[in-house]
Design a protein around this motif. Structure first.
Motif, short mmCIF file in Angstrom:
data_model
loop_
_atom_site.label_atom_id
_atom_site.label_comp_id
_atom_site.label_asym_id
_atom_site.label_seq_id
_atom_site.Cartn_x
_atom_site.Cartn_y
_atom_site.Cartn_z
N ALA A 1 31.29 45.37 36.31
CA ALA A 1 31.99 46.25 36.20
C ALA A 1 33.26 46.32 36.93
CB ALA A 1 31.31 47.31 35.68
N ASN A 2 32.83 46.46 38.37
CA ASN A 2 33.91 46.66 39.35
C ASN A 2 34.89 45.44 39.34
OD1 ASN A 2 32.81 49.01 39.98
ND2 ASN A 2 31.26 48.15 41.55
N MET A 3 34.14 44.18 39.14
CA MET A 3 35.06 43.01 39.19
C MET A 3 36.13 43.27 37.95
SD MET A 3 34.35 40.92 41.76
CE MET A 3 34.90 39.44 41.44
N LYS A 4 35.76 43.66 37.03
CA LYS A 4 36.72 43.55 35.84
C LYS A 4 37.59 45.00 35.82
CE LYS A 4 33.53 42.20 32.35
NZ LYS A 4 32.50 42.63 31.07
N ARG A 5 37.25 45.95 36.74
CA ARG A 5 37.99 47.08 36.75
C ARG A 5 39.28 46.54 38.08
NH1 ARG A 5 37.35 50.89 40.84
NH2 ARG A 5 35.22 50.16 41.12
N MET A 6 38.70 45.86 38.90
CA MET A 6 39.79 45.17 39.95
C MET A 6 40.59 44.14 39.25
SD MET A 6 39.41 46.80 42.58
CE MET A 6 39.01 48.40 41.52
N GLN A 7 40.36 43.78 38.20
CA GLN A 7 41.31 42.56 37.61
C GLN A 7 42.69 42.69 37.69
OE1 GLN A 7 39.18 40.05 36.93
NE2 GLN A 7 40.92 38.59 36.62
N PRO A 8 43.38 43.95 37.33
CA PRO A 8 44.82 43.94 37.32
C PRO A 8 45.23 43.96 39.21
CG PRO A 8 43.81 45.81 36.10
CD PRO A 8 42.76 45.01 36.65
N LYS A 9 44.52 44.48 39.92
CA LYS A 9 44.90 44.29 41.24
C LYS A 9 44.87 42.69 41.79
CE LYS A 9 43.52 49.01 42.87
NZ LYS A 9 42.74 49.81 43.88
N MET A 10 43.85 42.28 41.22
CA MET A 10 43.50 40.58 41.59
C MET A 10 44.85 39.97 40.84
SD MET A 10 40.61 40.04 43.00
CE MET A 10 40.65 38.53 42.77
N GLU A 11 45.25 40.24 39.79
CA GLU A 11 46.45 39.75 39.14
C GLU A 11 47.65 39.87 40.20
OE1 GLU A 11 46.43 37.64 36.90
OE2 GLU A 11 44.37 37.72 36.39
N GLU A 12 47.88 41.01 40.50
CA GLU A 12 49.04 41.42 41.45
C GLU A 12 48.87 40.82 42.75
OE1 GLU A 12 48.75 45.66 42.42
OE2 GLU A 12 49.20 46.39 40.33
N LEU A 13 47.80 40.36 43.30
CA LEU A 13 47.48 39.64 44.54
C LEU A 13 47.81 38.15 44.13
CD1 LEU A 13 44.15 40.72 46.09
CD2 LEU A 13 46.44 41.61 46.86
N LYS A 14 47.74 37.51 42.87
CA LYS A 14 48.14 36.15 42.88
C LYS A 14 49.35 36.15 42.54
CE LYS A 14 43.69 35.17 40.31
NZ LYS A 14 43.14 34.75 38.98
N ALA A 15 50.04 37.15 41.99
CA ALA A 15 51.49 37.03 41.74
C ALA A 15 52.37 37.30 43.07
CB ALA A 15 52.01 38.25 40.83
N LYS A 16 51.62 38.07 44.11
CA LYS A 16 52.26 38.28 45.26
C LYS A 16 52.28 37.19 46.29
CE LYS A 16 52.04 41.37 49.50
NZ LYS A 16 51.04 42.39 50.06
#
Length: 597
Positions: free
Chosen positions: A403-418
C-alpha cells in the motif's frame, strides 16, 4: 518496484516449470519405466522357471537365511490358501490366517479400508501367500548350527498347542520339536489394531549346548501397481538401532545393489507403501545384521530381513525371544502410540518429509478440527484460517508495504522524470525516499517465502496421511486425496462421455483459478506488455496444472486465495491505498471501440 515484480515472476515461472516437468515429463516417463520393469521381471521369471525344476528345500540358503521363494508364483490366492493348514485371525481391524507351514503371516486383510470410496468394494488385501503373483508375507524363524538340529524355517510344520483362533483377547500357541529334541514354543498375540507379538520359548532338554540365530523377514513379489512419486517414499524402510538412523531405499536402488545395514541393537525394518506398511521389530536387546535385497532365484521378490547374533542354550535351559510384526494402515495416532510403547522412532514409518516440524503439527491441528466437525474438508478450511491468523502480522506488513509503495508511486514517477537515465542517482534517491517514508521494499517478500514450506507441508499431509484417503468433503468430492473427478469438457458430467485424463479440469480447480485471478487483479496491471500477459495467463496455467493435484489441496488454495483477497482489501483500505480490483476488471472487460474508417 519493477525488480520486485520480476522477482515474483521468476518464482511463478519456476513453479510452473517444476510442475510442468513433473506432470508432463516425469510422470509419463515413470509409468513407461514401470511397465518396462514389469515386462522384464516377467521375462526373468519365465527364464528362471524354465531352469528350475524344484521350488528349493529348507536347507537351501540365500545369504545365510533359508530360501523362502517358490520357483514361480502360479497359484491363485484361493488355491494357495487351500494348500496348507491354517489358524484363523479375527480382530476388529484385521482378518486372515496364519500358515502353519513356516508359521508364516501370509493372509491378512484390513477390515476398515476398502479399495475404492464405495464401501461395498472389497477390503484391502495386505498379505498374500508366496506362490501367488501378489505374494506378500512376513516370517520369523531360526538359522541353526551343527549342534542345533533342524530349526524352524519356511517349510517347518508347526502344530497348534492351544487356541483355535487368534483374536485380540485369545492368543494362539504353536509348537515344534526338532530331531535333537529341542522344543520351540511360539505364542502369537495381536492387539485390536495391527501389531502382532510373537513370543518364542526355546527349551533344550538335551545334554549338549544348542546354538542358533533368530531371523525375520518381510518379503513381497511385486512393487506397488501405482508408481511412486517424488513427494513420498515407498520401498524399504527401517530405523536401524534404537539410537541409530533412518534407512530408506527405493525398489529401483535395491534392484541395482543390495543394501547391508550396519550391525545394530534395537529398531525396526520392513517395507512401506503410501498408506500401508509391514515391519518387523526384532528383540530390542539383541544385536543383529539387516539388509534390503532383491532376489531373482526363482520368483523375483523384494525382501527386508535381519539375522540376530548367535544364541547358545545350555542343557536344561530355556531362552525366550520376542519379535513383533506390524502389518496394517499407517494411522498417525496409532503409530505414535506404538512409538510411545517402546518401538523407537516408529513415527518415522510415515513420511512427513523435510518439514517434519511443520507437517506433523499441521496434521495434528487438522485432526483436532476433524474430531470436532467430522469433515476433513471443513478441517482444512479451519486450518487455513489458523495459518492465516498466525501469519497475519507478516501479511499485514506485506500488504502495508504494498500500500505504501502504491502511495509513493507519484513521487517515484517524479524521481524518474528528475534523474532520467542516471540509474545511480535514481537508486540513491529512491533509497532516500524509502528511508524518509519508513518503507521496507522487501518486506512483502517474506510472507511469500515463509508460506512455501507451509504449502508444501499441507500437500504432504493431504497426499501422505491415510486419514485423508477416501475422506469426503461435500457434493461430488468423496476423496480429498484424489483429484476433482469432474471436468469442464463434459460439462461436469452432464454430457454422457468420459474425458481424457489430461482434460480433467474440475469445478474446484476452476474456482481456484478464479480466486487466483482476482488476487492478482488486486494490484495494478504491469506496464510491460510481456509481464501483463504473463499475469493474465498465469491463473489459467495454474488451473490446468493443479487439476491433477489432490482436491483437498486445491480447496485449500482456493480458500487461501479468498482469505488473502479479503485481508489485502481491508489492510490496503486502512492505509488509504486504492484497491485496483474493480478498475482492473472494468478495464479487462471493457469493449474496445471499433476502429474508425
Amino acid at each position: 518496484m519493477e525488480n520486485k515484480r520480476n522477482y515474483f515472476i521468476a518464482i511463478a515461472l519456476s513453479v510452473v516449470i517444476v510442475i510442468a516437468w513433473q506432470f508432463l515429463y516425469m510422470n509419463p516417463r515413470m509409468e513407461a519405466q514401470r511397465k518396462a520393469e514389469e515386462a522384464q521381471q516377467a521375462q526373468q521369471a519365465a527364464q528362471n522357471a524354465a531352469k528350475t525344476t524344484t521350488a528349493g528345500s529348507a536347507t537351501a540358503t540365500t545369504g545365510n537365511l533359508p530360501n523362502a521363494g517358490p520357483a514361480q508364483a502360479t497359484a491363485t490366492r484361493e488355491q494357495a490358501l487351500a494348500k496348507s493348514e491354517r489358524v484363523q485371525i479375527d480382530t476388529p481391524a484385521i482378518s486372515g490366517s496364519i500358515n502353519l507351514t513356516g508359521a508364516r503371516f501370509d493372509d491378512l486383510k484390513l477390515r476398515d479400508y476398502h479399495e475404492t470410496v464405495d464401501n461395498s468394494s472389497p477390503i484391502i488385501t495386505l498379505f498374500s501367500p508366496a506362490d501367488t503373483a501378489e505374494g506378500y508375507y512376513s516370517e520369523l524363524g531360526y538359522v541353526g548350527s551343527d549342534n542345533s538340529g533342524a530349526t524352524p524355517g519356511p517349510t517347518t510344520k508347526w502344530t497348534v498347542a492351544s487356541g483355535d483362533k487368534l483374536t485380540a483377547t485369545t492368543p494362539v500357541t504353536l509348537s515344534y520339536t526338532n530331531d535333537n529334541g529341542v522344543v520351540f514354543t511360539r505364542t502369537i498375540s495381536v492387539d485390536e489394531h495391527y501389531m502382532l507379538t510373537v513370543d518364542d520359548k526355546i527349551q533344550n532338554p538335551g545334554s549338549a549346548p544348542v546354538t542358533l540365530s533368530a531371523y525375520g523377514r518381510v518379503t513381497r513379489n511385486n512393487k506397488p501397481s501405482t508408481p511412486s512419486v517424488w513427494v513420498i517414499h515407498e520401498g524399504f524402510l527401517g530405523y536401524i538401532g534404537a539410537d541409530g538412523s533412518l534407512s530408506e531405499h527405493t525398489y529401483a536402488n535395491v534392484e541395482k545393489e543390495a543394501v547391508t545395514n550396519a550391525k545394530a541393537t534395537g529398531g525396526w525394518l520392513g517395507i512401506t507403501d503410501k498408506y500401508w506398511a509391514a515391519t518387523i521389530i526384532p528383540p530390542q536387546s539383541m544385536a543383529y545384521d539387516s539388509r534390503f535385497t532383491h532376489f531373482t532365484d526363482g520368483q523375483p521378490r523384494y525382501q527386508a530381513d535381519y539375522k540376530g547374533d548367535a544364541v547358545t542354550i545350555q542343557p536344561g535351559q530355556t531362552t525366550e525371544l520376542k519379535n513383533m510384526v506390524f502389518a496394517g494402515a499407517k494411522e498417525v495416532p496409532l503409530i505414535d502410540q506404538y512409538r510411545d510403547q517402546g518401538v523407537p522412532h516408529f513415527d518415522l514409518v510415515i513420511d512427513w518429509g523435510w518439514f517434519y516440524f511443520i507437517t506433523k503439527p499441521m496434521f495434528m491441528l487438522m485432526d483436532f478440527f476433524f474430531r470436532h466437525v467430522g469433515n476433513f474438508g471443513v478441517a482444512i478450511l479451519l486450518t487455513t484460517v489458523v495459518v492465516k491468523l498466525l501469519f497475519f502480522p507478516l501479511a499485514s506488513k506485506q500488504y502495508a508495504s504494498m500500500a505504501n509503495m502504491k502511495r509513493m508511486q507519484p513521487k517515484m514517477e517524479e524521481l524518474k522524470a528528475k534523474h532520467g537515465d542516471d540509474r545511480m542517482a535514481l537508486q540513491q534517491a529512491t533509497m532516500a525516499l524509502y528511508k524518509e517514508e519508513k518503507i521496507n521494499p522487501i518486506a512483502g517478500c517474506w510472507p511469500v517465502v515463509l508460506q512455501i514450506p507451509i504449502f508444501f507441508s499441507l500437500y504432504k499431509v493431504i497426499y501422505t496421511t491415510i486419514e485423508m484417503r477416501h475422506a469426503p468433503f461435500f457434493g461430488w468430492i468423496q476423496d480429498l486425496s484424489a483429484p476433482d473427478p469432474t471436468s469442464l469438457f463434459n460439462l461436469f458430467g452432464a454430457l454422457p462421455y468420459d474425458v481424457p485424463h489430461f482434460l480433467m479440469i474440475g469445478v474446484w480447480p476452476i474456482v481456484m483459478g478464479i480466486t487466483m485471478f482476482l488476487q492478482m487483479r488486486m494490484n495494478p496491471t504491469p506496464p510491460d506488455p510481456t509481464q501483463a500477459m504473463l499475469f493474465t495467463w498465469m491463473p489459467l496455467v495454474f488451473t490446468y496444472m493443479l487439476a491433477s493435484f489432490p482436491s483437498g489441496l486445491v480447496i485449500y488454495w482456493a480458500w487461501n486465495n479468498t482469505l488473502s483477497v479479503t485481508q489485502q482489501a481491508v489492510i490496503m483500505k486502512r492505509h488509504g491505498a486504492k484497491i485496483e480490483l474493480f478498475d482492473n476488471l472494468k478495464t479487462l472487460f471493457k469493449r474496445k471501440p471499433a476502429p474508425t474508417k
